[in-house]
Design a protein around this motif. Structure first.
Motif, PDB file in Angstrom:
ATOM      1  N   LEU A 163       0.835  -1.206   0.000  1.00  0.00           N
ATOM      2  CA  LEU A 163       0.000   0.000   0.000  1.00  0.00           C
ATOM      3  C   LEU A 163       0.868   1.254   0.000  1.00  0.00           C
ATOM      4  O   LEU A 163       1.825   1.373   0.768  1.00  0.00           O
ATOM      5  CB  LEU A 163      -0.929   0.007   1.214  1.00  0.00           C
ATOM      6  N   GLY A 164       0.516   2.182  -0.883  1.00  0.00           N
ATOM      7  CA  GLY A 164       1.272   3.429  -0.998  1.00  0.00           C
ATOM      8  C   GLY A 164       2.462   3.346  -1.935  1.00  0.00           C
ATOM      9  O   GLY A 164       3.064   4.376  -2.249  1.00  0.00           O
ATOM     10  N   GLN A 165       2.807   2.139  -2.402  1.00  0.00           N
ATOM     11  CA  GLN A 165       3.930   1.976  -3.317  1.00  0.00           C
ATOM     12  C   GLN A 165       3.456   2.100  -4.770  1.00  0.00           C
ATOM     13  O   GLN A 165       2.267   2.028  -5.059  1.00  0.00           O
ATOM     14  CB  GLN A 165       4.588   0.611  -3.099  1.00  0.00           C
ATOM     15  N   VAL A 166       4.414   2.274  -5.674  1.00  0.00           N
ATOM     16  CA  VAL A 166       4.125   2.358  -7.107  1.00  0.00           C
ATOM     17  C   VAL A 166       4.447   1.012  -7.745  1.00  0.00           C
ATOM     18  O   VAL A 166       5.590   0.550  -7.662  1.00  0.00           O
ATOM     19  CB  VAL A 166       4.941   3.476  -7.782  1.00  0.00           C
ATOM     20  N   PRO A 167       3.483   0.337  -8.371  1.00  0.00           N
ATOM     21  CA  PRO A 167       3.761  -0.963  -8.999  1.00  0.00           C
ATOM     22  C   PRO A 167       4.784  -0.839 -10.121  1.00  0.00           C
ATOM     23  O   PRO A 167       4.974   0.235 -10.711  1.00  0.00           O
ATOM     24  CB  PRO A 167       2.392  -1.395  -9.548  1.00  0.00           C
ATOM     25  N   ASP A 168       5.421  -1.964 -10.450  1.00  0.00           N
ATOM     26  CA  ASP A 168       6.452  -1.968 -11.487  1.00  0.00           C
ATOM     27  C   ASP A 168       5.933  -1.458 -12.819  1.00  0.00           C
ATOM     28  O   ASP A 168       6.666  -0.810 -13.574  1.00  0.00           O
ATOM     29  CB  ASP A 168       7.000  -3.392 -11.670  1.00  0.00           C
ATOM     30  N   VAL A 169       4.663  -1.738 -13.115  1.00  0.00           N
ATOM     31  CA  VAL A 169       4.133  -1.341 -14.410  1.00  0.00           C
ATOM     32  C   VAL A 169       4.113   0.170 -14.589  1.00  0.00           C
ATOM     33  O   VAL A 169       4.165   0.677 -15.712  1.00  0.00           O
ATOM     34  CB  VAL A 169       2.706  -1.915 -14.598  1.00  0.00           C
ATOM     35  N   GLU A 220       3.414  -7.182 -21.648  1.00  0.00           N
ATOM     36  CA  GLU A 220       4.273  -7.941 -20.736  1.00  0.00           C
ATOM     37  C   GLU A 220       5.156  -6.985 -19.951  1.00  0.00           C
ATOM     38  O   GLU A 220       5.682  -6.010 -20.491  1.00  0.00           O
ATOM     39  CB  GLU A 220       5.138  -8.928 -21.514  1.00  0.00           C
ATOM     40  N   VAL A 221       5.326  -7.282 -18.668  1.00  0.00           N
ATOM     41  CA  VAL A 221       6.163  -6.469 -17.781  1.00  0.00           C
ATOM     42  C   VAL A 221       7.022  -7.406 -16.950  1.00  0.00           C
ATOM     43  O   VAL A 221       6.520  -8.376 -16.368  1.00  0.00           O
ATOM     44  CB  VAL A 221       5.292  -5.582 -16.848  1.00  0.00           C
ATOM     45  N   TRP A 222       8.325  -7.100 -16.899  1.00  0.00           N
ATOM     46  CA  TRP A 222       9.214  -7.867 -16.029  1.00  0.00           C
ATOM     47  C   TRP A 222       9.098  -7.338 -14.613  1.00  0.00           C
ATOM     48  O   TRP A 222       9.046  -6.132 -14.379  1.00  0.00           O
ATOM     49  CB  TRP A 222      10.662  -7.754 -16.502  1.00  0.00           C
ATOM     50  N   SER A 223       9.072  -8.234 -13.660  1.00  0.00           N
ATOM     51  CA  SER A 223       8.971  -7.842 -12.257  1.00  0.00           C
ATOM     52  C   SER A 223       9.730  -8.842 -11.410  1.00  0.00           C
ATOM     53  O   SER A 223      10.322  -9.791 -11.917  1.00  0.00           O
ATOM     54  CB  SER A 223       7.501  -7.767 -11.822  1.00  0.00           C
ATOM     55  N   ARG A 224       9.740  -8.618 -10.095  1.00  0.00           N
ATOM     56  CA  ARG A 224      10.393  -9.518  -9.153  1.00  0.00           C
ATOM     57  C   ARG A 224       9.435  -9.837  -8.006  1.00  0.00           C
ATOM     58  O   ARG A 224       8.723  -8.967  -7.527  1.00  0.00           O
ATOM     59  CB  ARG A 224      11.680  -8.904  -8.584  1.00  0.00           C
ATOM     60  N   THR A 244       7.796 -12.876 -15.415  1.00  0.00           N
ATOM     61  CA  THR A 244       7.099 -12.043 -16.389  1.00  0.00           C
ATOM     62  C   THR A 244       5.617 -11.954 -16.025  1.00  0.00           C
ATOM     63  O   THR A 244       4.983 -12.961 -15.710  1.00  0.00           O
ATOM     64  CB  THR A 244       7.233 -12.631 -17.803  1.00  0.00           C
ATOM     65  N   GLN A 245       5.101 -10.740 -16.059  1.00  0.00           N
ATOM     66  CA  GLN A 245       3.677 -10.501 -15.830  1.00  0.00           C
ATOM     67  C   GLN A 245       3.007 -10.100 -17.141  1.00  0.00           C
ATOM     68  O   GLN A 245       3.603  -9.398 -17.958  1.00  0.00           O
ATOM     69  CB  GLN A 245       3.461  -9.350 -14.839  1.00  0.00           C
ATOM     70  N   TRP A 246       1.775 -10.549 -17.311  1.00  0.00           N
ATOM     71  CA  TRP A 246       0.924  -9.979 -18.350  1.00  0.00           C
ATOM     72  C   TRP A 246      -0.042  -9.041 -17.635  1.00  0.00           C
ATOM     73  O   TRP A 246      -0.828  -9.458 -16.796  1.00  0.00           O
ATOM     74  CB  TRP A 246       0.170 -11.055 -19.116  1.00  0.00           C
ATOM     75  N   VAL A 247       0.058  -7.749 -17.951  1.00  0.00           N
ATOM     76  CA  VAL A 247      -0.669  -6.731 -17.200  1.00  0.00           C
ATOM     77  C   VAL A 247      -1.679  -6.041 -18.111  1.00  0.00           C
ATOM     78  O   VAL A 247      -1.345  -5.640 -19.235  1.00  0.00           O
ATOM     79  CB  VAL A 247       0.286  -5.679 -16.599  1.00  0.00           C
ATOM     80  N   ILE A 248      -2.909  -5.909 -17.621  1.00  0.00           N
ATOM     81  CA  ILE A 248      -3.956  -5.130 -18.284  1.00  0.00           C
ATOM     82  C   ILE A 248      -4.299  -3.963 -17.368  1.00  0.00           C
ATOM     83  O   ILE A 248      -4.667  -4.165 -16.210  1.00  0.00           O
ATOM     84  CB  ILE A 248      -5.208  -5.973 -18.565  1.00  0.00           C
ATOM     85  N   VAL A 249      -4.153  -2.742 -17.878  1.00  0.00           N
ATOM     86  CA  VAL A 249      -4.394  -1.537 -17.080  1.00  0.00           C
ATOM     87  C   VAL A 249      -5.604  -0.805 -17.649  1.00  0.00           C
ATOM     88  O   VAL A 249      -5.678  -0.554 -18.857  1.00  0.00           O
ATOM     89  CB  VAL A 249      -3.168  -0.598 -17.088  1.00  0.00           C
TER      90      VAL A 249
END
Length: 376
Positions: A227-233, A260-264, A272-277
């Motif tokens: 909470l309060g953080q900025v996601p990698d995307v 696709e977005v790389w994350s940890r 690897t994430q598949w992200v829909i915004v």
């Protein structure tokens, strides 16, 4: 009082009273007859006249009363005036529509007569609280509406104290639509809680305000940690975002983006994430929140690789199968023609392999093939 001036009227109240009883003229009455203008003025003074301020106040009260009558009748909320036992004394047009009766027909009726059996205990508790001294209470009742249909109604009642029409003022709201809305919101919340996709909700500044349990399952981060953080995307230096100049533009123009977005993970493991915004916009079109749906691509990539292996490799030996050979040979021949070079093809055959299968069995033949494949 006496005066010798012809313009002064002489009055003797006591003499006037005495002579009036004898129907005789009072002393000095000749002076009034001689001066009719003064007599008219005296008559106006003796006649009761309304105070201008009081008249204005009366008109204002009449206007306010008319305003409240209009508000009572035209209110979009049903309004009932009741006694402490729930007997209806007055009802406005909306209350008549909710209960399916004319206002005149409702007068004297008990609200309990419109309740379904399951709601009667709620109504009795509601009236008991108001009768015991509570000035306000609210409850939900199932009433018999127009056409004998069950209607969920929210009732908010105010006890105004002693009143000739009854002390209770009840506002009736048709809650059937609200119940459908609440059911829809509960269903949406259940979907968010139980979906396999991770869901992240951020504010307009891309800071996390809510996540679902699947997000924790995918990333390892608890809600209080993110909470309060900025996601990698949304990070400007994100692995994929830095090379994706169209994301911000597509969000601004179309309100959505996917890729696709790389994350940890919390353990530091890259994936690897598949992200829909999707952007949530206000009436002016400005983004107030963003909803991100995250799918873990790790299992997806593994499944893709497994399907590729099944399609292009032999399950027994692990070597490229016929389909893989034909595809690679086709690409190689095209490249050789373009570059004008030769291509060599080596063909291996196992002599007397059929004899091994026939004499020792297929299991021995499979072991032989696996052994040869390992040597290659």
């Amino acid at each position: 009082m006496r005066s010798s001036s012809p313009n002064v009227i002489t009055l003797r109240p006591r003499a006037w009273s005495a002579t009036a009883r004898n129907n005789t003229a009072a002393p000095g009455s000749a002076h009034l007859a001689e001066h009719p203008a003064w007599a008219g003025q005296l008559a106006r003074c003796l006649t009761p006249q309304s105070n201008p301020r009081e008249a204005a106040a009366d008109r204002e009260l009449e206007q306010e009363a008319a305003l409240f009558r209009d508000l009572f009748e035209r209110s979009p909320v049903g309004v009932l005036v009741m006694d402490l036992q729930g007997h209806i004394q007055r009802a406005n047009a909306m209350a008549s529509a909710i209960l399916g009766r004319d206002a005149s027909a409702l007068q004297g009726q008990s609200l309990a007569g419109f309740c379904l059996p399951g709601s009667l205990p709620h109504l009795h508790r509601h009236l008991d609280l108001l009768a015991s001294g509570d000035c306000f209470d609210a409850c939900e009742l199932e009433l018999v509406g127009p056409g004998q249909a069950a209607l969920l109604v929210h009732v908010a009642t105010l006890n105004v104290g002693e009143d000739s029409d009854g002390p209770l003022r009840a506002a009736l709201f048709d809650a059937s639509g609200l119940q459908e809305l609440e059911d829809g919101l509960a269903l949406a919340a259940s979907v968010v809680e139980h979906t396999a996709q991770g869901i992240v909700v951020t504010d307009a500044s891309h800071r996390v305000v809510a996540v679902n349990p699947a997000f924790t399952g995918i990333t390892g981060f608890r809600a209080d940690e993110i909470l309060g953080q900025v996601p990698d995307v949304f990070r400007p230096n994100g692995d994929q975002l830095a090379t994706e100049p169209t994301m911000a533009d597509r969000l601004h123009r179309f309100g959505h983006w996917q890729g696709e977005v790389w994350s940890r993970r919390r353990t530091g493991e890259p994936y690897t994430q598949w992200v829909i915004v999707n952007a949530i916009q206000d009436q002016q079109g400005a983004a107030t929140h963003y909803v991100c749906m995250i799918s873990d691509m790790t299992t997806h990539e593994e499944a893709k690789q497994e399907l590729r292996n099944l399609a292009y490799t032999d399950s027994l030996t692990g070597l490229a199968n016929r389909m893989s050979l034909l595809e690679q040979l086709s690409r190689t021949l095209v490249s050789a023609r373009r570059e004008k070079r030769l291509v060599g093809l080596l063909y291996l055959d196992l002599d007397h392999f059929k004899d091994v299968n026939d004499s020792l069995g297929h299991s021995a033949g499979e072991q032989l093939l696996q052994f040869v494949a390992e040597q290659l």
